[in-house]
Design a protein around this motif. Structure first.
Motif, PDB file in Angstrom:
ATOM      1  N   ASN A 263      11.554   0.149  -5.783  1.00  0.00           N
ATOM      2  CA  ASN A 263      11.515   1.404  -6.523  1.00  0.00           C
ATOM      3  C   ASN A 263      10.648   2.437  -5.819  1.00  0.00           C
ATOM      4  OD1 ASN A 263      12.881   1.806  -9.188  1.00  0.00           O
ATOM      5  ND2 ASN A 263      12.109  -0.253  -9.528  1.00  0.00           N
ATOM      6  N   CYS A 267      11.866   5.994  -4.272  1.00  0.00           N
ATOM      7  CA  CYS A 267      11.241   7.261  -4.643  1.00  0.00           C
ATOM      8  C   CYS A 267      10.778   8.034  -3.411  1.00  0.00           C
ATOM      9  CB  CYS A 267      10.069   7.009  -5.588  1.00  0.00           C
ATOM     10  SG  CYS A 267      10.484   7.200  -7.340  1.00  0.00           S
ATOM     11  N   ASP A 271      12.081  11.788  -2.331  1.00  0.00           N
ATOM     12  CA  ASP A 271      11.223  12.920  -1.988  1.00  0.00           C
ATOM     13  C   ASP A 271      11.539  13.460  -0.603  1.00  0.00           C
ATOM     14  OD1 ASP A 271       9.933  12.776  -4.409  1.00  0.00           O
ATOM     15  OD2 ASP A 271       7.914  12.728  -3.551  1.00  0.00           O
ATOM     16  N   LYS A 280      13.722   9.412 -13.370  1.00  0.00           N
ATOM     17  CA  LYS A 280      13.820   8.127 -12.689  1.00  0.00           C
ATOM     18  C   LYS A 280      13.325   7.116 -13.714  1.00  0.00           C
ATOM     19  CE  LYS A 280      13.933   4.979  -9.458  1.00  0.00           C
ATOM     20  NZ  LYS A 280      13.777   3.874 -10.442  1.00  0.00           N
ATOM     21  N   TYR A 295       3.226   4.549  -6.322  1.00  0.00           N
ATOM     22  CA  TYR A 295       4.102   5.652  -5.906  1.00  0.00           C
ATOM     23  C   TYR A 295       3.297   6.772  -5.250  1.00  0.00           C
ATOM     24  CZ  TYR A 295       7.601   3.416  -8.901  1.00  0.00           C
ATOM     25  OH  TYR A 295       8.483   2.523  -9.470  1.00  0.00           O
ATOM     26  N   CYS A 301       8.977  12.411  -7.102  1.00  0.00           N
ATOM     27  CA  CYS A 301       9.667  11.337  -7.820  1.00  0.00           C
ATOM     28  C   CYS A 301       8.723  10.688  -8.827  1.00  0.00           C
ATOM     29  CB  CYS A 301      10.200  10.310  -6.838  1.00  0.00           C
ATOM     30  SG  CYS A 301      11.121   8.956  -7.601  1.00  0.00           S
ATOM     31  N   ARG A 302       7.455  10.511  -8.447  1.00  0.00           N
ATOM     32  CA  ARG A 302       6.477   9.907  -9.356  1.00  0.00           C
ATOM     33  C   ARG A 302       6.388  10.697 -10.657  1.00  0.00           C
ATOM     34  NH1 ARG A 302       2.188  10.092  -6.136  1.00  0.00           N
ATOM     35  NH2 ARG A 302       1.316  12.004  -6.988  1.00  0.00           N
ATOM     36  N   LEU A 305       9.092   9.972 -13.264  1.00  0.00           N
ATOM     37  CA  LEU A 305       9.186   8.631 -13.829  1.00  0.00           C
ATOM     38  C   LEU A 305       9.107   8.668 -15.355  1.00  0.00           C
ATOM     39  CD1 LEU A 305       6.912   6.481 -11.486  1.00  0.00           C
ATOM     40  CD2 LEU A 305       9.395   6.372 -11.673  1.00  0.00           C
TER      41      LEU A 305
END
Length: 434
Positions: A263, A267, A271, A280, A295, A301-302, A305
């Motif tokens: 994962n 991510c 990015d 996500k 992450y 992307c973090r 989440l």
């Protein structure tokens, strides 16, 4: 919930399958009433020998040392606090832990040690990779309280009470005629609340991962999504190619059948290529403060989440039951949803033991089990969506189910999205093979 035994690859089942397949066991509740915390005061005078409970955790499993320890840590913290306040009617709770090493052989050894040698009155907050000793626990009439349903045991045997409940007959066969059922509420939530229409499902080219991805895909299609399927090689995954395709396909959601490491790499790739999504979506096992480190190289992307589950966000410290948990675990290096659920499991046992003591009887395996099997929903002072155990002859085609939702923000951590007792949907129940 399915369980796959493929050595290190089993992390796919553990991390991914906790995402939503137990959701069909949850009941809606419009409001929770949390009882006031017990006043600290002086410890009660001991009224008898300690109450022995066992906690089995795959602490040294093939999928990593910390994958299964959260429930154990939460339960131990609760019992330490309980004993500091007098135990159960003056009787301290004596916790015996056992690491089964993530193997069936080790699990059977732990079951033997705790049941036959330590003579525990109950197991609490079980979190194991292979619950090979489940039939033996059930056969001995030992209640297992608040275990994590990584496999189908809690939908198979009587006397086993997973943290998310069950409606199955539990007569020695998983679910109904060997099939388990789960709802589509997670997908319904993102569709209705956030307008998601296109969802990507990313998996490894490995049987357990691919099987779960097909189940997710089926649920998404039942909710009317356009589904994009992506598969990467487990040994040499090309996450950048997947991320580029997600960007080209304008995916709103990304769901997966990957481990935490996979994962994080996905991510990072998202990015790198500029793939922005509405969410996500991760699961309760990854709902922890470790996100900031896991992450660290994927800030965009973090911050996309989202986590869904069946328990109140461990960062909701405005709630008195969460505040009690956080106060008791303030020295922990990290906090997680599995810790909170282990704490709730210990509370569940304690309430059962108190019911035995208050009725003038002994705290026995039979008495504790009677409390658990009484059919009344249990919410652990509002920490859990009400958990129920019934034995229905047929699976319900639809259910009204609720979910707890949070999203990660760097400035705030996990931020709750709405009241979990009101985030409820009438959804179909889809069958799957454990």
């Amino acid at each position: 919930m399915p369980l796959h035994r493929n050595g290190p690859l089993t992390v796919v089942a553990v991390a991914a399958l906790l995402a939503g397949t137990a959701c069909g066991s949850r009941l809606p509740e419009s409001d929770f009433e949390a009882r006031a915390p017990t006043s600290r005061g002086a410890p009660a005078t001991p009224q008898g020998p300690p109450l022995r409970v066992g906690v089995i955790a795959s602490a040294t499993s093939p999928v990593g040392g910390s994958a299964f320890t959260g429930p154990r840590d939460g339960a131990e913290a609760y019992f330490a606090r309980l004993n500091d306040r007098g135990g159960v009617g003056g009787r301290p709770v004596e916790v015996h832990t056992c690491d089964d090493g993530g193997s069936g052989v080790g699990n059977n050894e732990c079951v033997h040690k705790l049941l036959d040698e330590k003579k525990v009155v109950a197991l609490v907050a079980t979190a194991v990779l292979d619950y090979a000793g489940a039939a033996r626990v059930s056969g001995a009439g030992v209640p297992d309280i608040g275990g994590q349903p990584v496999g189908p045991a809690y939908d198979t045997y009587p006397h086993l009470y997973g943290i998310y409940g069950s409606l199955a007959p539990r007569a020695g066969e998983p679910g109904w005629d060997g099939k388990l059922y789960g709802g589509t509420e997670v997908y319904r939530y993102f569709k209705r609340e956030h307008g998601a229409r296109t969802a990507a499902v990313v998996s490894y080219n490995q049987a357990a991962s691919a099987a779960y991805a097909r189940l997710v895909e089926r649920g998404l299609r039942a909710e009317g999504y356009d589904v994009v399927t992506e598969q990467v090689d487990f040994a040499l995954p090309n996450f950048r190619a997947v991320a580029a395709d997600l960007k080209d396909r304008d995916a709103d959601l990304v769901l997966d059948a990957l481990d935490t490491h996979g994962n994080a790499r996905l991510c990072e790739a998202m990015d790198d290529v500029g793939a922005d999504v509405t969410a996500k979506v991760t699961n309760v096992q990854n709902w922890s403060s470790a996100v900031a480190d896991d992450y660290k190289d994927a800030p965009r992307c973090r911050n996309a989440l989202w986590a869904t589950g069946s328990s109140r966000n461990h960062e909701d410290t405005d709630h008195p039951a969460v505040r009690a948990f956080r106060d008791a675990t303030k020295d922990a290096k990290a906090h997680s949803q599995w810790q909170l659920e282990g704490w709730a499991a210990a509370m569940w046992f304690t309430d059962a033991a108190r019911s035995c003591a208050q009725s003038g009887g002994e705290v026995t395996r039979t008495c504790v089990d009677r409390y658990l099997a009484r059919g009344a929903p249990y919410d652990a002072d509002g920490l859990l969506l009400p958990v129920t155990y019934e034995r229905r002859a047929k699976p319900p085609p639809t259910r009204r189910t609720c979910l707890s939702v949070a999203r990660w923000k760097d400035s705030e951590g996990w931020v709750t999205q709405g009241d979990m007792g009101r985030t409820c949907f009438d959804v179909p129940q889809l069958s799957y093979q454990p």
